[in-house]
Design a protein around this motif. Sequence first.
Motif, PDB file in Angstrom:
ATOM      1  N   ASP A 115      13.559   3.675 -10.802  1.00 53.25           N
ATOM      2  CA  ASP A 115      14.170   4.056 -12.069  1.00 53.25           C
ATOM      3  C   ASP A 115      15.567   4.647 -11.926  1.00 53.25           C
ATOM      4  N   VAL A 116      16.032   4.883 -10.701  1.00 54.50           N
ATOM      5  CA  VAL A 116      17.422   5.335 -10.520  1.00 54.50           C
ATOM      6  C   VAL A 116      18.275   4.268  -9.845  1.00 54.50           C
ATOM      7  N   LEU A 117      17.706   3.085  -9.617  1.00 54.36           N
ATOM      8  CA  LEU A 117      18.465   1.964  -9.078  1.00 54.36           C
ATOM      9  C   LEU A 117      19.032   1.119 -10.222  1.00 54.36           C
ATOM     10  N   LYS A 118      20.216   0.612 -10.026  1.00 48.65           N
ATOM     11  CA  LYS A 118      20.780  -0.330 -10.982  1.00 48.65           C
ATOM     12  C   LYS A 118      19.923  -1.601 -10.992  1.00 48.65           C
ATOM     13  N   PRO A 119      19.924  -2.362 -12.066  1.00 45.64           N
ATOM     14  CA  PRO A 119      19.217  -3.644 -12.053  1.00 45.64           C
ATOM     15  C   PRO A 119      19.698  -4.499 -10.870  1.00 45.64           C
ATOM     16  N   GLY A 120      18.764  -4.945 -10.047  1.00 46.79           N
ATOM     17  CA  GLY A 120      19.126  -5.696  -8.846  1.00 46.79           C
ATOM     18  C   GLY A 120      19.400  -4.816  -7.649  1.00 46.79           C
ATOM     19  N   GLY A 121      19.382  -3.491  -7.832  1.00 49.85           N
ATOM     20  CA  GLY A 121      19.592  -2.578  -6.712  1.00 49.85           C
ATOM     21  C   GLY A 121      18.457  -2.682  -5.712  1.00 49.85           C
ATOM     22  N   GLU A 122      18.743  -2.440  -4.447  1.00 52.65           N
ATOM     23  CA  GLU A 122      17.784  -2.668  -3.367  1.00 52.65           C
ATOM     24  C   GLU A 122      17.202  -1.365  -2.829  1.00 52.65           C
ATOM     25  N   LEU A 123      15.904  -1.385  -2.556  1.00 51.25           N
ATOM     26  CA  LEU A 123      15.240  -0.307  -1.828  1.00 51.25           C
ATOM     27  C   LEU A 123      14.718  -0.854  -0.511  1.00 51.25           C
ATOM     28  N   LEU A 124      15.000  -0.148   0.581  1.00 52.32           N
ATOM     29  CA  LEU A 124      14.482  -0.486   1.902  1.00 52.32           C
ATOM     30  C   LEU A 124      13.637   0.679   2.390  1.00 52.32           C
ATOM     31  N   ILE A 125      12.385   0.372   2.752  1.00 51.02           N
ATOM     32  CA  ILE A 125      11.456   1.368   3.282  1.00 51.02           C
ATOM     33  C   ILE A 125      11.282   1.134   4.774  1.00 51.02           C
ATOM     34  N   ASN A 126      11.290   2.209   5.546  1.00 48.65           N
ATOM     35  CA  ASN A 126      10.929   2.145   6.971  1.00 48.65           C
ATOM     36  C   ASN A 126       9.938   3.275   7.200  1.00 48.65           C
ATOM     37  N   ASP A 127       8.651   2.930   7.300  1.00 47.32           N
ATOM     38  CA  ASP A 127       7.644   3.996   7.288  1.00 47.32           C
ATOM     39  C   ASP A 127       6.537   3.728   8.288  1.00 47.32           C
ATOM     40  N   ALA A 128       5.780   4.785   8.553  1.00 48.36           N
ATOM     41  CA  ALA A 128       4.667   4.691   9.493  1.00 48.36           C
ATOM     42  C   ALA A 128       3.584   3.771   8.940  1.00 48.36           C
ATOM     43  N   VAL A 129       3.031   2.931   9.799  1.00 49.74           N
ATOM     44  CA  VAL A 129       1.934   2.038   9.428  1.00 49.74           C
ATOM     45  C   VAL A 129       0.854   2.101  10.501  1.00 49.74           C
ATOM     46  N   SER A 130      -0.316   1.598  10.156  1.00 51.92           N
ATOM     47  CA  SER A 130      -1.420   1.535  11.105  1.00 51.92           C
ATOM     48  C   SER A 130      -1.300   0.281  11.958  1.00 51.92           C
ATOM     49  N   LEU A 131      -1.200   0.452  13.270  1.00 55.48           N
ATOM     50  CA  LEU A 131      -1.152  -0.697  14.164  1.00 55.48           C
ATOM     51  C   LEU A 131      -2.485  -1.448  14.124  1.00 55.48           C
ATOM     52  N   ARG A 132      -3.557  -0.711  14.158  1.00 53.86           N
ATOM     53  CA  ARG A 132      -4.891  -1.331  14.173  1.00 53.86           C
ATOM     54  C   ARG A 132      -5.114  -2.176  12.922  1.00 53.86           C
ATOM     55  N   LEU A 133      -4.827  -1.611  11.741  1.00 54.42           N
ATOM     56  CA  LEU A 133      -5.036  -2.353  10.508  1.00 54.42           C
ATOM     57  C   LEU A 133      -4.070  -3.527  10.378  1.00 54.42           C
ATOM     58  N   SER A 134      -2.870  -3.383  10.934  1.00 54.34           N
ATOM     59  CA  SER A 134      -1.901  -4.483  10.882  1.00 54.34           C
ATOM     60  C   SER A 134      -2.347  -5.655  11.743  1.00 54.34           C
ATOM     61  N   LEU A 135      -2.987  -5.371  12.881  1.00 51.31           N
ATOM     62  CA  LEU A 135      -3.462  -6.431  13.760  1.00 51.31           C
ATOM     63  C   LEU A 135      -4.754  -7.058  13.235  1.00 51.31           C
ATOM     64  N   LEU A 136      -5.642  -6.220  12.695  1.00 54.46           N
ATOM     65  CA  LEU A 136      -6.914  -6.738  12.191  1.00 54.46           C
ATOM     66  C   LEU A 136      -6.756  -7.491  10.870  1.00 54.46           C
ATOM     67  N   HIS A 137      -5.778  -7.078  10.056  1.00 54.41           N
ATOM     68  CA  HIS A 137      -5.586  -7.679   8.736  1.00 54.41           C
ATOM     69  C   HIS A 137      -4.113  -8.065   8.564  1.00 54.41           C
ATOM     70  N   PRO A 138      -3.652  -9.097   9.265  1.00 51.65           N
ATOM     71  CA  PRO A 138      -2.225  -9.437   9.220  1.00 51.65           C
ATOM     72  C   PRO A 138      -1.754  -9.981   7.874  1.00 51.65           C
ATOM     73  N   ARG A 139      -2.667 -10.472   7.019  1.00 47.94           N
ATOM     74  CA  ARG A 139      -2.267 -11.081   5.747  1.00 47.94           C
ATOM     75  C   ARG A 139      -2.719 -10.307   4.519  1.00 47.94           C
ATOM     76  N   ALA A 140      -3.674  -9.417   4.678  1.00 47.71           N
ATOM     77  CA  ALA A 140      -4.204  -8.688   3.525  1.00 47.71           C
ATOM     78  C   ALA A 140      -3.690  -7.254   3.514  1.00 47.71           C
ATOM     79  N   PRO A 141      -3.311  -6.719   2.333  1.00 51.14           N
ATOM     80  CA  PRO A 141      -2.893  -5.313   2.259  1.00 51.14           C
ATOM     81  C   PRO A 141      -4.097  -4.388   2.398  1.00 51.14           C
ATOM     82  N   VAL A 142      -4.054  -3.501   3.382  1.00 49.84           N
ATOM     83  CA  VAL A 142      -5.152  -2.579   3.648  1.00 49.84           C
ATOM     84  C   VAL A 142      -4.562  -1.184   3.842  1.00 49.84           C
TER      85      VAL A 142
END
Length: 291
Positions: free
Chosen positions: A186-213
Amino acid sequence: MFYIASAMSSSSGPGPSPHADVAAPEVAAEVAGEVAALTWYHTISLPGGLSTPGEYDTRGALARIPFPSSLAGRRCLDVGTHDGFWAFTMEQRGAGSVVGIDLDDPRRVDFSEPVSELSAAALGDRRARPRAFACAHRALGSSVERRDLSVYDLAAEYGREFDFAFLGTLLLHLREPVRALTAIRDVLKPGGELLINDAVSLRLSLLHPRAPVHRLALLPGKPFWWEPNVRGLARYLEKAGFAGVTGGGPYFLPRGSGYARPPLPRTPTNFAWRRLHERGMVHGWASGRAP
């Protein structure tokens, strides 16, 4: 593409302002003394070959995520700025103006209930956090504006005025991550970009590479909440109304020279986990555009 890689330390990242004069030896010595006296979260390259002893070294992450090579003339926002590494990088890459926000009062952090009473040392460390930012700010000749402001309150302070926003290693500390992302949208201009770099679970990323968990960290009295896999991080943005969402990872964000937590015990049962822990914190990235 999803991959596992180590974000190697490098000297890339915030350097001196292009308009800053070379520091005199006595000034450089004074800065070095101040750097040594402070506690740092970020490893920041300062003029004269000096680097801050950060708990984490995010410099190599610039080669792992799609951080813009040029932000010329753009108005930028750094959410959870801490010592300012990403805000100073925005400025170094030509941003017209940069605002960094963070919370200086630890009692405003999203702790789970019941909230443990913070020690005097913990309170003092948290309240001293802006000093590290201010030290780097002066050394770099920076014009970044730092504000004591919650991500949840962004829309009350700003209109739709930012072209680019960055959020680093913060969502895991938020009780309501999608609400926070909506506030940024809500504070970005229309078309403005947000980039996230955050901690994730390695185990869940490997076990579920295509599904959001997602996994909920139920640690009483601690500021740790949701831990998604890489796909889950991207789904956060979709649920917050961002368009054109992409993502990648996981990769290891290495610890810096200031990392002072005790090492994991050496036992036969945790050998693999300890080796992964020593490589750093597992991260993923996701980006999207505001409608």
